[in-house]
Design a protein around this motif. Structure first.
Motif, PDB file in Angstrom:
ATOM      1  N   LYS A  39       0.742  -1.284  -0.062  1.00  0.00           N
ATOM      2  CA  LYS A  39      -0.033   0.021   0.057  1.00  0.00           C
ATOM      3  C   LYS A  39       0.981   1.256   0.008  1.00  0.00           C
ATOM      4  CE  LYS A  39      -3.753   2.034   2.628  1.00  0.00           C
ATOM      5  NZ  LYS A  39      -4.698   2.185   3.813  1.00  0.00           N
ATOM      6  N   LEU A  40       0.262   2.335  -0.791  1.00  0.00           N
ATOM      7  CA  LEU A  40       1.158   3.496  -0.650  1.00  0.00           C
ATOM      8  C   LEU A  40       1.197   4.527   0.549  1.00  0.00           C
ATOM      9  CD1 LEU A  40       2.710   5.632  -2.562  1.00  0.00           C
ATOM     10  CD2 LEU A  40       0.384   6.830  -3.097  1.00  0.00           C
ATOM     11  N   ALA A  41       2.217   4.540   1.019  1.00  0.00           N
ATOM     12  CA  ALA A  41       2.206   5.178   2.591  1.00  0.00           C
ATOM     13  C   ALA A  41       2.402   6.708   2.584  1.00  0.00           C
ATOM     14  CB  ALA A  41       3.583   4.590   3.257  1.00  0.00           C
ATOM     15  N   GLY A  42       2.682   7.357   1.418  1.00  0.00           N
ATOM     16  CA  GLY A  42       2.777   8.735   1.312  1.00  0.00           C
ATOM     17  C   GLY A  42       3.186   9.394   0.093  1.00  0.00           C
ATOM     18  N   VAL A  43       2.873  10.320  -0.384  1.00  0.00           N
ATOM     19  CA  VAL A  43       3.229  11.411  -1.398  1.00  0.00           C
ATOM     20  C   VAL A  43       4.240  12.409  -1.018  1.00  0.00           C
ATOM     21  CG1 VAL A  43       2.714  12.580  -3.322  1.00  0.00           C
ATOM     22  CG2 VAL A  43       1.581  10.674  -2.884  1.00  0.00           C
ATOM     23  N   GLN A  44       5.465  12.546  -1.671  1.00  0.00           N
ATOM     24  CA  GLN A  44       6.306  13.914  -1.198  1.00  0.00           C
ATOM     25  C   GLN A  44       6.680  14.655  -2.384  1.00  0.00           C
ATOM     26  OE1 GLN A  44      10.762  14.454   0.586  1.00  0.00           O
ATOM     27  NE2 GLN A  44       9.690  12.686   1.328  1.00  0.00           N
ATOM     28  N   ASN A  45       6.402  15.796  -2.563  1.00  0.00           N
ATOM     29  CA  ASN A  45       6.181  16.575  -3.463  1.00  0.00           C
ATOM     30  C   ASN A  45       6.656  18.069  -3.119  1.00  0.00           C
ATOM     31  OD1 ASN A  45       5.940  14.800  -5.441  1.00  0.00           O
ATOM     32  ND2 ASN A  45       4.054  15.276  -6.223  1.00  0.00           N
ATOM     33  N   HIS A  46       7.079  18.865  -4.096  1.00  0.00           N
ATOM     34  CA  HIS A  46       7.446  20.088  -3.986  1.00  0.00           C
ATOM     35  C   HIS A  46       6.016  21.031  -3.806  1.00  0.00           C
ATOM     36  CE1 HIS A  46       9.321  24.199  -6.047  1.00  0.00           C
ATOM     37  NE2 HIS A  46       8.984  24.360  -4.954  1.00  0.00           N
ATOM     38  N   TYR A  47       5.924  21.667  -2.916  1.00  0.00           N
ATOM     39  CA  TYR A  47       4.593  22.439  -2.833  1.00  0.00           C
ATOM     40  C   TYR A  47       4.894  23.578  -1.754  1.00  0.00           C
ATOM     41  CZ  TYR A  47      -0.454  23.021  -1.393  1.00  0.00           C
ATOM     42  OH  TYR A  47      -1.695  23.584  -1.222  1.00  0.00           O
ATOM     43  N   SER A  48       4.289  24.858  -2.293  1.00  0.00           N
ATOM     44  CA  SER A  48       4.650  26.216  -1.532  1.00  0.00           C
ATOM     45  C   SER A  48       3.586  27.147  -2.029  1.00  0.00           C
ATOM     46  CB  SER A  48       5.945  26.649  -1.657  1.00  0.00           C
ATOM     47  OG  SER A  48       6.141  27.310  -3.167  1.00  0.00           O
ATOM     48  N   LEU A  49       3.568  28.593  -1.394  1.00  0.00           N
ATOM     49  CA  LEU A  49       2.654  29.271  -2.131  1.00  0.00           C
ATOM     50  C   LEU A  49       3.072  29.698  -3.164  1.00  0.00           C
ATOM     51  CD1 LEU A  49       2.534  31.469   1.310  1.00  0.00           C
ATOM     52  CD2 LEU A  49       0.739  30.688  -0.137  1.00  0.00           C
ATOM     53  N   ILE A  50       4.076  29.753  -3.762  1.00  0.00           N
ATOM     54  CA  ILE A  50       4.540  30.227  -5.177  1.00  0.00           C
ATOM     55  C   ILE A  50       4.753  28.793  -6.112  1.00  0.00           C
ATOM     56  CG2 ILE A  50       5.448  32.291  -4.568  1.00  0.00           C
ATOM     57  CD1 ILE A  50       8.245  31.037  -5.073  1.00  0.00           C
ATOM     58  N   TYR A  51       4.239  27.674  -5.700  1.00  0.00           N
ATOM     59  CA  TYR A  51       4.680  26.664  -6.426  1.00  0.00           C
ATOM     60  C   TYR A  51       3.300  25.416  -5.978  1.00  0.00           C
ATOM     61  CZ  TYR A  51       6.411  22.893  -9.428  1.00  0.00           C
ATOM     62  OH  TYR A  51       6.821  21.886 -10.261  1.00  0.00           O
ATOM     63  N   ARG A  52       2.176  25.731  -6.595  1.00  0.00           N
ATOM     64  CA  ARG A  52       0.993  24.919  -6.303  1.00  0.00           C
ATOM     65  C   ARG A  52       0.602  23.874  -7.454  1.00  0.00           C
ATOM     66  NH1 ARG A  52      -2.827  29.223  -5.182  1.00  0.00           N
ATOM     67  NH2 ARG A  52      -4.364  27.494  -4.723  1.00  0.00           N
TER      68      ARG A  52
END
Length: 313
Positions: A165-178
């Protein structure tokens, strides 16, 4: 929402170690400065003492140096370890085994609670093999990093077919990169109870308020190249709005940025090199921004016109 991994509660902020190690992909090259190891130790102890026990690292951070430092600090502590395998263009099961073995050795025997496929390359082969590692208890669970929503759904299917099972997703995410919010991925994760770990929430300091058109980043660092003084100038209205909203909660600009990420239902991974940074996390345990505040910040961020992807994205 309280997420778990391997039966352990995930804190609302994860401690990032990208800036801990020297060398290629390390602190000097990426951030333009090298932290003192004794200072890192104090920061680690403070974060751990305050309940921020999830530490995110990777074999490529300082080409193993970040793992070595974390291994020294965490050897006798019950941390939640988040570590990564960075694949090559061609699938190689021996490389996965070798990378994992070397990582665990540098980490003084700590087994990753989440082992991430760092890039969406040879997804079926890599994830299928990582499932075999999980079944033999060489890793705790499997996550994917830098995946699109379509690739996440493919990953889920492959893992399910292999009994994982997939335990998580980790991605670039910020106020200026949505980007991953606009694609629907952030909502998809929340709706399916998948932790979304947001990295570069502070854009390596560009959203901290410490750097501006007069006080820029070191020129030959990754962040200095990505965020010129002219781009930092364009971000100043966002800094001002973050400062104004943060004052209502007794928060700094950086803390308000992190609160935005938490309020969006994500777990921000925050690079910590100083004790005061770890201490500040306590302020963010029991508050969230309201809808109007979130909308103001996002509109101001959009109006800056600044959006910078990593070279790996």
């Amino acid at each position: 929402m309280q997420y778990q991994v391997n039966g352990k509660n995930i804190p609302n902020i994860a401690v990032g170690t990208w800036a801990w190690g020297s060398g290629i992909n390390g602190s000097k090259m990426v951030f333009g400065a090298s932290p003192d190891e004794s200072e890192l130790k104090r920061a680690f102890n403070t974060a751990y003492k305050n309940g921020f026990i999830l530490y995110d690292t990777a074999a490529v951070y300082g080409m193993g140096n970040a793992e070595k430092i974390l291994g020294k600090f965490a050897a006798d502590n019950g941390i939640i370890l988040s570590d990564k395998f960075t694949p090559k263009k061609r699938f190689n099961s021996d490389l996965i085994e070798k990378t994992l073995t070397e990582s665990i050795d540098r980490l003084k025997g700590i087994i990753p609670d989440i082992y991430w496929l760092h890039l969406p390359l040879n997804i079926k082969e890599n994830l299928s093999y990582m499932c075999s590692l999980q079944k033999f208890h060489k890793i705790g669970s499997i996550g994917v990093s830098n995946f699109s929503i379509e690739q996440v759904k493919i990953a889920e299917k492959i893992l399910s077919e292999n009994g994982c099972k997939l335990a998580g997703v980790q991605n670039h995410y910020s106020l200026i990169y949505r980007k991953h919010e606009k694609s629907g991925l952030v909502d998809y994760c929340r709706e399916n109870n998948i932790p979304f770990f947001s990295y570069m929430v502070l854009e390596q300091g560009a959203l901290s308020g410490r750097f501006n058109s007069k006080n820029g980043f070191p020129k030959f660092s990754r962040r200095g190249i990505a965020f010129s003084k002219s781009k930092l100038k364009r971000l100043e209205p966002l800094h001002n709005e973050l400062r104004f909203i943060g004052e209502n909660y007794g928060l700094s600009i950086s803390e308000t940025v992190l609160l935005w990420a938490i309020s969006k239902g994500t777990v921000p991974i925050v690079g910590v090199t100083k004790e005061y940074q770890a201490e500040s996390f306590l302020k963010l345990k029991n508050i969230i921004l309201n809808k109007a505040e979130i909308e103001i910040l996002e509109k101001t961020a959009q109006d800056t016109g600044v959006e910078i992807a990593g070279s790996w994205e």
